[in-house]
Design a protein around this motif. Structure first.
Motif, mmCIF file in Angstrom:
data_model
loop_
_atom_site.group_PDB
_atom_site.id
_atom_site.type_symbol
_atom_site.label_atom_id
_atom_site.label_comp_id
_atom_site.label_asym_id
_atom_site.label_seq_id
_atom_site.Cartn_x
_atom_site.Cartn_y
_atom_site.Cartn_z
ATOM 1 N N ASP A 187 0.813 -1.213 -0.125
ATOM 2 C CA ASP A 187 0.108 0.069 -0.088
ATOM 3 C C ASP A 187 0.982 1.183 0.011
ATOM 4 O O ASP A 187 2.166 1.087 0.337
ATOM 5 C CB ASP A 187 -0.643 0.017 1.307
ATOM 6 C CG ASP A 187 -0.198 -0.177 2.435
ATOM 7 O OD1 ASP A 187 1.193 -0.092 2.503
ATOM 8 O OD2 ASP A 187 -0.805 -0.301 3.598
ATOM 9 N N GLY A 188 0.252 2.451 -0.274
ATOM 10 C CA GLY A 188 1.029 3.515 -0.214
ATOM 11 C C GLY A 188 1.976 3.651 -1.310
ATOM 12 O O GLY A 188 2.966 4.434 -1.365
ATOM 13 N N GLY A 189 1.640 3.041 -2.511
ATOM 14 C CA GLY A 189 2.581 3.040 -3.487
ATOM 15 C C GLY A 189 4.017 2.426 -3.538
ATOM 16 O O GLY A 189 4.904 2.512 -4.233
ATOM 17 N N SER A 190 3.995 1.306 -2.576
ATOM 18 C CA SER A 190 5.116 0.546 -2.413
ATOM 19 C C SER A 190 4.758 -0.872 -1.912
ATOM 20 O O SER A 190 3.593 -1.130 -1.508
ATOM 21 C CB SER A 190 6.081 1.128 -1.461
ATOM 22 O OG SER A 190 5.417 1.157 -0.073
ATOM 23 N N VAL A 191 5.802 -1.838 -2.142
ATOM 24 C CA VAL A 191 5.596 -3.170 -1.783
ATOM 25 C C VAL A 191 6.723 -3.417 -0.646
ATOM 26 O O VAL A 191 7.778 -3.117 -0.986
ATOM 27 C CB VAL A 191 5.776 -4.128 -3.169
ATOM 28 C CG1 VAL A 191 5.865 -5.587 -2.578
ATOM 29 C CG2 VAL A 191 4.896 -3.764 -4.077
ATOM 30 N N ARG A 192 6.216 -3.892 0.319
ATOM 31 C CA ARG A 192 7.017 -4.334 1.384
ATOM 32 C C ARG A 192 7.334 -5.558 1.693
ATOM 33 O O ARG A 192 6.509 -6.652 1.853
ATOM 34 C CB ARG A 192 6.749 -3.620 2.738
ATOM 35 C CG ARG A 192 6.395 -2.260 2.539
ATOM 36 C CD ARG A 192 6.137 -1.569 3.989
ATOM 37 N NE ARG A 192 4.961 -2.009 4.688
ATOM 38 C CZ ARG A 192 3.633 -1.785 4.323
ATOM 39 N NH1 ARG A 192 3.540 -0.627 3.447
ATOM 40 N NH2 ARG A 192 2.548 -2.059 4.772
ATOM 41 N N ILE A 193 8.580 -6.100 1.785
ATOM 42 C CA ILE A 193 8.960 -7.407 1.812
ATOM 43 C C ILE A 193 9.955 -7.695 2.936
ATOM 44 O O ILE A 193 11.051 -6.989 2.879
ATOM 45 C CB ILE A 193 9.850 -8.005 0.450
ATOM 46 C CG1 ILE A 193 8.781 -7.599 -0.883
ATOM 47 C CG2 ILE A 193 10.104 -9.384 0.262
ATOM 48 C CD1 ILE A 193 9.651 -7.630 -2.116
ATOM 49 N N LYS A 194 9.472 -8.788 3.652
ATOM 50 C CA LYS A 194 10.339 -9.184 4.656
ATOM 51 C C LYS A 194 11.250 -10.414 4.186
ATOM 52 O O LYS A 194 10.657 -11.355 3.999
ATOM 53 C CB LYS A 194 9.296 -9.569 6.017
ATOM 54 C CG LYS A 194 10.342 -10.242 6.978
ATOM 55 C CD LYS A 194 11.117 -9.052 7.586
ATOM 56 C CE LYS A 194 11.709 -9.534 8.985
ATOM 57 N NZ LYS A 194 12.744 -8.587 9.756
ATOM 58 N N VAL A 195 12.474 -10.296 4.284
ATOM 59 C CA VAL A 195 13.639 -11.229 3.927
ATOM 60 C C VAL A 195 13.844 -11.884 5.061
ATOM 61 O O VAL A 195 14.076 -11.392 6.011
ATOM 62 C CB VAL A 195 14.692 -10.457 3.058
ATOM 63 C CG1 VAL A 195 15.748 -11.632 2.497
ATOM 64 C CG2 VAL A 195 14.030 -9.564 1.903
ATOM 65 N N ALA A 196 13.923 -13.208 5.076
ATOM 66 C CA ALA A 196 14.429 -14.145 6.457
ATOM 67 C C ALA A 196 15.901 -13.842 6.445
ATOM 68 O O ALA A 196 16.734 -13.658 5.567
ATOM 69 C CB ALA A 196 14.486 -15.643 5.744
ATOM 70 N N GLY A 197 16.243 -13.532 7.893
ATOM 71 C CA GLY A 197 17.608 -13.151 8.138
ATOM 72 C C GLY A 197 17.855 -11.912 8.165
ATOM 73 O O GLY A 197 19.181 -11.671 8.638
ATOM 74 N N THR A 198 16.760 -10.892 8.022
ATOM 75 C CA THR A 198 17.269 -9.691 8.137
ATOM 76 C C THR A 198 16.195 -8.961 8.796
ATOM 77 O O THR A 198 15.073 -9.633 9.112
ATOM 78 C CB THR A 198 17.204 -8.837 6.744
ATOM 79 O OG1 THR A 198 16.043 -8.978 6.007
ATOM 80 C CG2 THR A 198 18.362 -9.508 5.727
ATOM 81 N N ALA A 199 16.537 -8.047 9.543
ATOM 82 C CA ALA A 199 15.727 -7.429 10.434
ATOM 83 C C ALA A 199 14.864 -6.368 9.900
ATOM 84 O O ALA A 199 13.722 -6.088 10.230
ATOM 85 C CB ALA A 199 16.374 -6.750 11.782
ATOM 86 N N GLU A 200 15.350 -5.773 8.718
ATOM 87 C CA GLU A 200 14.553 -4.391 8.046
ATOM 88 C C GLU A 200 13.727 -5.016 7.078
ATOM 89 O O GLU A 200 13.862 -6.314 6.470
ATOM 90 C CB GLU A 200 15.715 -3.566 7.478
ATOM 91 C CG GLU A 200 16.489 -3.032 8.413
ATOM 92 C CD GLU A 200 17.642 -1.884 8.031
ATOM 93 O OE1 GLU A 200 17.477 -1.880 6.441
ATOM 94 O OE2 GLU A 200 18.256 -1.601 8.458
ATOM 95 N N THR A 201 12.666 -4.235 6.904
ATOM 96 C CA THR A 201 11.913 -4.633 5.617
ATOM 97 C C THR A 201 12.288 -3.893 4.546
ATOM 98 O O THR A 201 12.506 -2.792 4.381
ATOM 99 C CB THR A 201 10.337 -4.165 6.028
ATOM 100 O OG1 THR A 201 9.884 -5.093 7.191
ATOM 101 C CG2 THR A 201 9.448 -4.555 4.901
ATOM 102 N N ILE A 202 12.313 -4.581 3.246
ATOM 103 C CA ILE A 202 12.712 -4.157 2.159
ATOM 104 C C ILE A 202 11.499 -3.307 1.358
ATOM 105 O O ILE A 202 10.447 -4.079 1.070
ATOM 106 C CB ILE A 202 13.403 -4.963 0.937
ATOM 107 C CG1 ILE A 202 14.595 -5.600 1.793
ATOM 108 C CG2 ILE A 202 13.834 -4.369 -0.196
ATOM 109 C CD1 ILE A 202 15.246 -6.512 0.929
#
Length: 218
Positions: A187-202
């Motif tokens: 939403d908000g004009g973006s796609v948020r992806i949670k990658v395994a092994g990382t704390a941040e959302t891309i």
């Protein structure tokens, strides 16, 4: 050995007061045997009918909620145990009903009683014995039914939960590369992806997404 007619012989001694008392007590016992057995059967019938009503009501109200999350094999076992227990309870109830009310539907004459049982007292005892046998059979069936119901309940306690559906992953192609992970939002004009092994959302702007595919694993 003579061929003359047989003559009844008198007893060696006349009946004593104790003999007469025993005869009268046996007659009273024979008279009360059938009502006693049927009264016991009626008590069992009433209690078992209330128990069957309680169990079936609980199964109807909570059965699906209890087994919905069980694996198929465990759910089948629980269904067979509890369903079989209820069926056996109904069979035991039928035996108690038969013991309490009797199942004889033919008319019996006094001559038939004398021919088959020699006396009315013996006929009453035979009926009481038949009713008692049905009541014993009903009790045995109910014992097996309670065991099935108990095992079915225990199975719901120890059965493992059904395995959850595997998580769905997405592969997003953007800026000439691909990012694979679980979809956290779009939403908000973006796609948020949670990658395994990382704390941040891309976060990938939707105008840079050239392809998006759902995959089983990354």
């Amino acid at each position: 050995m003579t061929g003359g007619p047989l003559r009844p012989r008198l007893p060696e001694r006349p009946p004593t007061p104790g003999d007469l008392s025993e005869r009268d007590r046996f007659a009273a016992l024979a008279e009360a045997s059938l009502p006693t057995v049927r009264a016991n059967a009626e008590a069992w019938r009433n209690g078992l009918a209330a128990f069957v009503t309680l169990v079936t009501t609980g199964v109807v109200l909570k059965g699906r909620d209890t087994t919905a999350d069980l694996p198929l094999g465990w759910r089948t076992a629980v269904t067979l145990l509890i369903g079989g227990g209820i069926a056996l309870c109904l069979a035991g109830l039928w035996q108690a009903l038969a013991a309490q009310a009797g199942t004889r539907e033919v008319t019996v004459s006094l001559a038939d009683i004398h021919r088959r049982h020699a006396s009315v007292a013996a006929y009453q005892i035979a009926l009481a014995d038949s009713a008692a046998a049905r009541l014993r059979r009903g009790r045995t069936i109910v014992a097996v039914a309670l065991l099935c119901l108990f095992l079915g309940i225990v199975a719901t306690w120890w059965a493992p939960a059904a395995e959850p559906d595997p998580a769905a992953y997405v592969t997003v192609t953007h800026d000439g590369t691909s990012t694979c992970g679980t979809l956290a939002g779009a939403d908000g004009g973006s796609v948020r992806i949670k990658v395994a092994g990382t704390a941040e959302t891309i976060v990938v702007p939707t105008d840079k997404v050239t392809a998006l595919r759902v995959v089983e694993r990354c």
